[in-house]
Motif scaffolding. Structure first.
Motif, PDB file in Angstrom:
ATOM      1  N   LEU A   1       0.802  -1.224   0.000  1.00  0.00           N
ATOM      2  CA  LEU A   1       0.000   0.000   0.000  1.00  0.00           C
ATOM      3  C   LEU A   1       0.838   1.279   0.000  1.00  0.00           C
ATOM      4  CD1 LEU A   1      -2.844  -0.964   2.462  1.00  0.00           C
ATOM      5  CD2 LEU A   1      -2.924  -0.880  -0.022  1.00  0.00           C
ATOM      6  N   LEU A   2       2.105   1.185   0.355  1.00  0.00           N
ATOM      7  CA  LEU A   2       2.953   2.373   0.426  1.00  0.00           C
ATOM      8  C   LEU A   2       3.056   3.127  -0.906  1.00  0.00           C
ATOM      9  CD1 LEU A   2       4.704   4.009   2.357  1.00  0.00           C
ATOM     10  CD2 LEU A   2       6.648   2.616   1.644  1.00  0.00           C
ATOM     11  N   PRO A   3       3.277   2.468  -2.047  1.00  0.00           N
ATOM     12  CA  PRO A   3       3.322   3.225  -3.313  1.00  0.00           C
ATOM     13  C   PRO A   3       2.016   3.940  -3.635  1.00  0.00           C
ATOM     14  CG  PRO A   3       4.243   1.041  -3.616  1.00  0.00           C
ATOM     15  CD  PRO A   3       3.633   1.066  -2.251  1.00  0.00           C
ATOM     16  N   PHE A   4       0.894   3.291  -3.337  1.00  0.00           N
ATOM     17  CA  PHE A   4      -0.392   3.947  -3.581  1.00  0.00           C
ATOM     18  C   PHE A   4      -0.558   5.187  -2.708  1.00  0.00           C
ATOM     19  CE2 PHE A   4      -1.368  -0.540  -4.677  1.00  0.00           C
ATOM     20  CZ  PHE A   4      -1.601  -0.340  -6.035  1.00  0.00           C
ATOM     21  N   ALA A   5      -0.148   5.082  -1.468  1.00  0.00           N
ATOM     22  CA  ALA A   5      -0.235   6.220  -0.563  1.00  0.00           C
ATOM     23  C   ALA A   5       0.654   7.367  -1.039  1.00  0.00           C
ATOM     24  CB  ALA A   5       0.154   5.796   0.847  1.00  0.00           C
ATOM     25  N   LEU A   6       1.838   7.037  -1.544  1.00  0.00           N
ATOM     26  CA  LEU A   6       2.734   8.080  -2.048  1.00  0.00           C
ATOM     27  C   LEU A   6       2.137   8.771  -3.268  1.00  0.00           C
ATOM     28  CD1 LEU A   6       6.220   6.375  -1.641  1.00  0.00           C
ATOM     29  CD2 LEU A   6       5.302   8.290  -0.346  1.00  0.00           C
ATOM     30  N   VAL A   7       1.535   8.006  -4.167  1.00  0.00           N
ATOM     31  CA  VAL A   7       0.922   8.597  -5.361  1.00  0.00           C
ATOM     32  C   VAL A   7      -0.239   9.504  -4.968  1.00  0.00           C
ATOM     33  CG1 VAL A   7      -0.420   8.057  -7.432  1.00  0.00           C
ATOM     34  CG2 VAL A   7       1.648   6.762  -6.921  1.00  0.00           C
ATOM     35  N   ILE A   8      -1.069   9.050  -4.050  1.00  0.00           N
ATOM     36  CA  ILE A   8      -2.204   9.867  -3.605  1.00  0.00           C
ATOM     37  C   ILE A   8      -1.716  11.135  -2.908  1.00  0.00           C
ATOM     38  CG2 ILE A   8      -4.145   9.919  -1.982  1.00  0.00           C
ATOM     39  CD1 ILE A   8      -4.553   6.933  -2.671  1.00  0.00           C
ATOM     40  N   ALA A   9      -0.680  11.013  -2.081  1.00  0.00           N
ATOM     41  CA  ALA A   9      -0.141  12.186  -1.394  1.00  0.00           C
ATOM     42  C   ALA A   9       0.424  13.194  -2.400  1.00  0.00           C
ATOM     43  CB  ALA A   9       0.938  11.765  -0.403  1.00  0.00           C
ATOM     44  N   CYS A  10       1.108  12.714  -3.416  1.00  0.00           N
ATOM     45  CA  CYS A  10       1.644  13.622  -4.446  1.00  0.00           C
ATOM     46  C   CYS A  10       0.524  14.319  -5.207  1.00  0.00           C
ATOM     47  CB  CYS A  10       2.529  12.844  -5.413  1.00  0.00           C
ATOM     48  SG  CYS A  10       4.109  12.355  -4.704  1.00  0.00           S
ATOM     49  N   CYS A  11      -0.525  13.577  -5.539  1.00  0.00           N
ATOM     50  CA  CYS A  11      -1.661  14.185  -6.234  1.00  0.00           C
ATOM     51  C   CYS A  11      -2.319  15.265  -5.386  1.00  0.00           C
ATOM     52  CB  CYS A  11      -2.678  13.120  -6.618  1.00  0.00           C
ATOM     53  SG  CYS A  11      -2.114  12.018  -7.915  1.00  0.00           S
TER      54      CYS A  11
END
Length: 65
Positions: A22-32
């Motif tokens: 889940l960490l990559p998804f969280a990073l992508v959402i945080a960047c967005c």
């Protein structure tokens, strides 16, 4: 293995695998979210500058007495 006293997390446990998954998804959402917030802030600043320019143009067009 990470050791937190009474609790330890091994690299093979489901919790660790879920976290890594889940960490990559969280990073992508945080960047967005960061980009959207930054864009909104920038757009607000541009709108305020346009209002100031319009006010200055109106003042300049006003006939002097």
């Amino acid at each position: 293995m990470l050791d937190f006293g009474a609790v330890s997390i091994e690299s093979g446990t489901l919790l660790f695998q879920l976290f890594v998954f889940l960490l990559p998804f969280a990073l992508v959402i945080a960047c967005c979210l960061f980009i959207v917030k930054r864009t909104a802030t920038r757009q607000k600043a541009i709108d305020e500058l346009e209002k100031r320019v319009a006010a200055l143009e109106q003042e300049r067009k006003r006939p002097e007495l």
